[in-house]
Write a protein that holds these residues in place. Structure first.
Motif, PDB file in Angstrom:
ATOM      1  N   HIS A  22       1.085  -0.874  -0.362  1.00 22.68           N
ATOM      2  CA  HIS A  22      -0.098  -0.558  -0.161  1.00 22.68           C
ATOM      3  C   HIS A  22       0.815   1.003  -0.169  1.00 22.68           C
ATOM      4  O   HIS A  22       0.974   2.193  -1.125  1.00 22.68           O
ATOM      5  N   LEU A  38     -12.058 -10.243   3.475  1.00 23.25           N
ATOM      6  CA  LEU A  38     -12.216  -9.009   2.298  1.00 23.25           C
ATOM      7  C   LEU A  38     -13.513  -8.970   1.518  1.00 23.25           C
ATOM      8  O   LEU A  38     -13.503  -7.970   1.104  1.00 23.25           O
ATOM      9  N   ALA A  74      -5.565   0.592  -6.336  1.00 15.63           N
ATOM     10  CA  ALA A  74      -6.866   0.587  -5.936  1.00 15.63           C
ATOM     11  C   ALA A  74      -6.945  -0.861  -6.685  1.00 15.63           C
ATOM     12  O   ALA A  74      -8.118  -1.665  -5.683  1.00 15.63           O
ATOM     13  N   SER A 116     -16.391  -2.073  -1.182  1.00 18.67           N
ATOM     14  CA  SER A 116     -15.109  -2.566  -2.716  1.00 18.67           C
ATOM     15  C   SER A 116     -15.444  -1.518  -2.645  1.00 18.67           C
ATOM     16  O   SER A 116     -15.515  -0.122  -2.851  1.00 18.67           O
ATOM     17  N   PRO A 117     -14.198  -1.262  -3.901  1.00 14.43           N
ATOM     18  CA  PRO A 117     -13.360  -0.072  -3.976  1.00 14.43           C
ATOM     19  C   PRO A 117     -13.918   1.288  -4.976  1.00 14.43           C
ATOM     20  O   PRO A 117     -15.176   0.839  -5.725  1.00 14.43           O
ATOM     21  N   ALA A 121      -6.477  -2.300   2.243  1.00 10.07           N
ATOM     22  CA  ALA A 121      -7.917  -3.647   3.204  1.00 10.07           C
ATOM     23  C   ALA A 121      -7.053  -5.305   3.001  1.00 10.07           C
ATOM     24  O   ALA A 121      -7.926  -5.520   3.977  1.00 10.07           O
ATOM     25  N   ARG A 122      -6.651  -5.517   2.244  1.00  6.33           N
ATOM     26  CA  ARG A 122      -6.388  -6.901   2.632  1.00  6.33           C
ATOM     27  C   ARG A 122      -4.943  -7.024   3.684  1.00  6.33           C
ATOM     28  O   ARG A 122      -5.080  -7.847   4.444  1.00  6.33           O
ATOM     29  N   ARG A 181      -5.655  -3.915  -3.648  1.00  9.28           N
ATOM     30  CA  ARG A 181      -6.552  -3.224  -2.399  1.00  9.28           C
ATOM     31  C   ARG A 181      -5.769  -3.499  -1.191  1.00  9.28           C
ATOM     32  O   ARG A 181      -6.803  -4.731  -0.457  1.00  9.28           O
TER      33      ARG A 181
END
Length: 162
Positions: A42, A146, A85, A151-152, A91-92, A88
């Motif tokens: 990220h 996940l 994006a 969601s993005p 998020a991960r 992700r």
């Protein structure tokens, strides 16, 4: 049940609790490593995207001759941003943090059962083992975690003529 049979059963139940504690420790370490990887991913995608976007904007505004380099920098920034994006990574990283905490909680509870094992009856130990197995089933897999995250954002649809 005869004393030797009871001792054998207690050793077997204790062995199962020990295996859960070891499995939980390994799961927590794996989730931590994966979380660190996704955090680094990220940062490696997001930070250059922000810097390149700022530099391309500044370069594009300085002189007309800087338009081509500014456009190249803007394309690079867009690529990094799109990659971030798509993957992700944030998020991960958060998903693995949740998994790590779930595994650590299971490990602590298993170690507490082991600490109390000498004072427990077979039924108590069996009941504690059952609760640990139920808690192990609730540790989220990475796919489930996940899927629970938002969601993005997507690009809005262009307006349709007519």
């Amino acid at each position: 049940m005869e004393p030797s049979g009871a001792m054998t059963q207690m050793r077997h139940l204790t062995g199962e609790v020990e295996r859960i504690a070891v499995e939980a420790g390994v799961g927590a370490r794996r989730a931590q490593r994966r979380g660190k990887f996704w955090n680094a991913t990220h940062l490696m995608l997001g930070f250059p995207a922000a810097v390149l976007a700022a530099v391309s904007g500044a370069a594009g505004l300085t002189s007309p001759d800087a338009r081509v380099p500014a456009a190249i920098l803007a394309l690079l920034a867009a690529g990094f941003s799109s990659g971030a994006a798509f993957l992700r990574a944030e998020a991960r990283q958060l998903a693995n943090l949740r998994r790590r905490y779930a595994w650590q909680d299971l490990e602590v509870r298993a170690r507490l059962v082991l600490a109390r094992e000498a004072y427990m009856t077979e039924e108590d130990l069996y009941s504690a083992l059952s609760r640990l197995l139920e808690q192990r089933r609730t540790v989220p897999s990475s796919a489930i975690v996940l899927s629970e995250l938002p969601s993005p954002p997507t690009q809005p649809e262009p307006p349709q003529p007519g």
